[in-house]
Design a protein around this motif. Structure first.
Motif, mmCIF file in Angstrom:
data_model
loop_
_atom_site.group_PDB
_atom_site.id
_atom_site.type_symbol
_atom_site.label_atom_id
_atom_site.label_comp_id
_atom_site.label_asym_id
_atom_site.label_seq_id
_atom_site.Cartn_x
_atom_site.Cartn_y
_atom_site.Cartn_z
ATOM 1 N N GLY A 165 -11.748 -1.967 -1.505
ATOM 2 C CA GLY A 165 -10.987 -1.372 -0.403
ATOM 3 C C GLY A 165 -11.464 -2.000 0.897
ATOM 4 N N SER A 166 -10.604 -1.957 1.940
ATOM 5 C CA SER A 166 -11.084 -2.504 3.220
ATOM 6 C C SER A 166 -12.148 -1.584 3.806
ATOM 7 C CB SER A 166 -9.936 -2.778 4.191
ATOM 8 O OG SER A 166 -9.169 -1.638 4.402
ATOM 9 N N ASP A 167 -12.206 -0.338 3.336
ATOM 10 C CA ASP A 167 -13.316 0.558 3.713
ATOM 11 C C ASP A 167 -14.659 -0.125 3.475
ATOM 12 O OD1 ASP A 167 -11.775 2.696 4.431
ATOM 13 O OD2 ASP A 167 -12.122 3.868 2.605
ATOM 14 N N CYS A 180 -7.994 -0.830 15.929
ATOM 15 C CA CYS A 180 -7.171 -0.498 14.768
ATOM 16 C C CYS A 180 -5.728 -0.829 15.134
ATOM 17 C CB CYS A 180 -7.331 0.995 14.449
ATOM 18 S SG CYS A 180 -6.626 1.478 12.876
ATOM 19 N N ALA A 232 -4.674 -2.898 8.502
ATOM 20 C CA ALA A 232 -4.342 -2.306 7.197
ATOM 21 C C ALA A 232 -2.819 -2.175 7.004
ATOM 22 C CB ALA A 232 -5.012 -0.936 7.061
ATOM 23 N N TYR A 233 -2.086 -2.005 8.110
ATOM 24 C CA TYR A 233 -0.630 -1.764 8.012
ATOM 25 C C TYR A 233 0.180 -3.004 8.412
ATOM 26 C CZ TYR A 233 -2.334 2.906 7.398
ATOM 27 O OH TYR A 233 -3.013 3.992 6.901
ATOM 28 N N SER A 272 -3.988 -1.628 -0.321
ATOM 29 C CA SER A 272 -3.737 -0.201 -0.580
ATOM 30 C C SER A 272 -2.422 0.312 -0.014
ATOM 31 C CB SER A 272 -4.841 0.651 0.066
ATOM 32 O OG SER A 272 -6.087 0.355 -0.472
ATOM 33 N N LYS A 273 -1.876 -0.359 0.983
ATOM 34 C CA LYS A 273 -0.718 0.197 1.694
ATOM 35 C C LYS A 273 0.577 -0.448 1.182
ATOM 36 C CE LYS A 273 -3.669 2.716 3.832
ATOM 37 N NZ LYS A 273 -3.789 4.131 3.483
ATOM 38 N N ARG A 277 -8.603 0.024 -5.288
ATOM 39 C CA ARG A 277 -9.605 -0.231 -4.263
ATOM 40 C C ARG A 277 -9.842 -1.723 -4.058
ATOM 41 N NH1 ARG A 277 -8.882 2.103 -1.490
ATOM 42 N NH2 ARG A 277 -10.852 2.350 -0.390
ATOM 43 N N TYR A 302 -14.543 4.227 10.810
ATOM 44 C CA TYR A 302 -15.388 3.523 11.795
ATOM 45 C C TYR A 302 -16.540 4.423 12.233
ATOM 46 C CZ TYR A 302 -10.800 1.250 12.314
ATOM 47 O OH TYR A 302 -9.589 0.668 12.081
ATOM 48 N N PHE A 358 -9.079 5.611 13.143
ATOM 49 C CA PHE A 358 -9.421 5.764 11.728
ATOM 50 C C PHE A 358 -10.882 6.225 11.577
ATOM 51 C CE2 PHE A 358 -10.352 3.357 7.607
ATOM 52 C CZ PHE A 358 -9.832 4.363 6.808
ATOM 53 N N THR A 412 -5.619 -4.901 3.638
ATOM 54 C CA THR A 412 -5.797 -4.152 2.394
ATOM 55 C C THR A 412 -4.618 -4.317 1.442
ATOM 56 O OG1 THR A 412 -6.226 -1.956 1.495
ATOM 57 C CG2 THR A 412 -4.780 -2.048 3.409
ATOM 58 N N ASN A 450 -4.242 4.023 13.115
ATOM 59 C CA ASN A 450 -4.118 5.262 12.345
ATOM 60 C C ASN A 450 -4.923 6.310 13.107
ATOM 61 O OD1 ASN A 450 -4.094 7.285 10.452
ATOM 62 N ND2 ASN A 450 -5.268 6.183 8.905
ATOM 63 N N ASP A 506 -8.534 -4.161 12.633
ATOM 64 C CA ASP A 506 -8.134 -3.576 11.349
ATOM 65 C C ASP A 506 -6.610 -3.616 11.252
ATOM 66 O OD1 ASP A 506 -7.437 -1.888 9.247
ATOM 67 O OD2 ASP A 506 -9.007 -0.430 9.670
HETATM 68 C C1 LIG Z 1 -6.468 1.870 9.517
HETATM 69 C C2 LIG Z 1 -6.978 1.885 8.133
HETATM 70 N N1 LIG Z 1 -7.908 1.005 7.779
HETATM 71 C C3 LIG Z 1 -8.404 0.973 6.539
HETATM 72 C C4 LIG Z 1 -7.988 1.880 5.592
HETATM 73 C C5 LIG Z 1 -8.663 1.861 4.261
HETATM 74 O O1 LIG Z 1 -7.948 1.228 3.330
HETATM 75 P P1 LIG Z 1 -8.566 0.835 1.932
HETATM 76 O O2 LIG Z 1 -7.826 1.626 0.938
HETATM 77 O O3 LIG Z 1 -8.328 -0.638 1.850
HETATM 78 O O4 LIG Z 1 -10.034 1.148 1.926
HETATM 79 C C6 LIG Z 1 -7.019 2.823 5.906
HETATM 80 C C7 LIG Z 1 -6.594 3.816 4.904
HETATM 81 O O5 LIG Z 1 -6.001 4.802 5.169
HETATM 82 C C8 LIG Z 1 -6.515 2.830 7.214
HETATM 83 O O6 LIG Z 1 -5.608 3.734 7.592
#
Ligand SMILES: Cc1ncc(COP(=O)(O)O)c(C=O)c1O
Length: 367
Positions: free
Chosen positions: A91-93, A160, A193-194, A223-224, A232, A120, A117, A221, A164, A191
């Motif tokens: 995951g990018s987390d 971000c 992610a979207y 994930s989206k 992950r 962080y 988000f 990521t 988010n 970041d």
């Molecule tokens: C802005 C942002 N960064 C990272 C993530 C984490 O994504 P990942 O599932 O890749 O860990 C999310 C997930 O909601 C997110 O909203």
């Protein structure tokens, strides 16, 4: 009695996950529940990714390629970068955690937006760094104020983009002007992610900066828009020197082989991403119309979720929607007491959410 845990943990509030759908189903006796709370892709994963997962099954006894060689090659070709510019995470987390582990210690500061988000905050506090939160202006990162918050102790700035939970993005010129003010020894994490969902034409094109600048890292990521949240897998793109530093914090087999295989297949399925973005655009238009008809203020989004002011306490609205089988994210946790964040779903999910929201608001007003 255990010895004392690290002092840095004292400020960390454990992440409270949403209830699993199965538990909600059982508690409420509703079988048909829709979850519009975690910004997942309502179309699910690409069929090509599903096929890759099926093929993978017979190989489950083998350790994964710890370096994600094939995936890095695919990503490098896809984004016209070098494999050495990539790091892959659970995951990018996990990429965010690498960054914090590599750079932060007590006495350091990070600059971030408010609201943004929550990961962080978590990764920074875990390493004992102090947070300098800079309020958004009209739900958008206040980049001049964030640049002004940077001082000698600042190690990292988190941007971000899109943000988010607000869904807003900053444009290329603003981000360029911000970067010009940031010292070369401060790491800027962008970041994205979207990224795949973004529609605005002047969205920053940061990739060309990365070969020269050592102090920028993009995170993305699967994930989206790729619909692989359960597996992950996410990645960071930066200067090879920065990537080498982050690599030191990575566990040898951090990304499982199923995720690597599915991510590669998904990356090649451009049609699935296009279809996912189309569904999102249709859903956005519908929800904007419905919110306008209900006279609810919403924040126009560059993502697959919308922040909307429902004019009633978010926790109560969340509860009432839940009882109608619709799970959203109440935004009081982000300091927005009457806002909710809703993921854009399929047309039928969106309709069901709107119908439930209308009932909840009507019920609330008559109290
Ligand atoms: C802005 C942002 N960064 C990272 C993530 C984490 O994504 P990942 O599932 O890749 O860990 C999310 C997930 O909601 C997110 O909203």
């Amino acid at each position: 009695m255990l010895k004392k845990s690290r002092q840095e943990l004292a400020v960390i509030k454990p992440y409270v996950p949403g209830k699993p759908i199965e538990e909600v189903q059982e508690e409420l006796g509703i079988s048909d529940i829709i979850k519009l709370a975690s910004n997942e892709n309502p179309l699910g994963p690409s069929l090509k990714a599903q096929e890759a997962l099926v093929k993978f099954v017979t190989q489950a006894h083998l350790y994964p390629d710890g370096s994600c060689t094939a995936l890095k090659k695919s990503l490098a070709a896809h984004w016209h970068i070098q494999p050495e510019q990539l790091i892959i995470g659970n995951g990018s987390d996990e990429i965010l955690k690498f960054i914090a582990e590599a750079f932060l210690q007590p006495g350091d500061e990070v600059v971030l937006a408010e609201p943004t988000f929550s990961e962080y905050h978590f990764v920074s506090q875990l390493m004992g760094a102090a947070l300098q939160s800079v309020p958004c202006r009209q739900f958008i990162h206040d980049l001049p104020a964030m640049a002004a918050a940077v001082n000698d102790r600042t190690k990292i700035v988190f941007v971000c983009n899109p943000n988010n939970p607000t869904g807003t993005a900053v444009g290329h010129a603003e981000l360029q002007a911000f970067m010009d003010k940031i010292p070369d020894d401060v790491l800027v994490v962008i970041d994205e992610a979207y990224y795949e969902y973004v529609q605005r034409d002047d969205f920053p094109d940061v990739l060309p900066w990365l070969a020269q600048r050592e102090n920028v890292l993009i995170t993305r990521t699967f994930s989206k828009a790729h619909g692989l949240a359960a597996l992950r897998i996410g990645y960071g793109i930066g200067h090879p020197n920065l990537i080498r530093i982050l690599e030191k914090t990575r566990e040898p087999f951090n990304v499982n082989a199923a995720a690597q295989a599915a991510a590669r297949a998904s990356l090649a399925d451009l049609d699935h991403i296009a279809a996912s973005v189309d569904v999102n655009e249709v859903g956005k238009s519908y929800l904007y119309e419905q919110f306008a008809a209900l006279e609810l203020d919403y924040v126009p989004t560059e993502t697959n979720f919308i922040l909307v002011d429902v004019g009633h306490p978010a926790a109560e609205v969340f509860d009432r929607l839940l009882r109608k089988g619709v799970i959203i994210r109440p935004a009081h946790v982000f300091g927005l007491p009457t806002f909710i964040r809703v993921t854009v779903g399929t047309p039928s999910e969106n309709q069901r959410f709107v119908a439930a929201l209308k009932e909840v608001i009507a019920g609330e007003s008559s109290h």
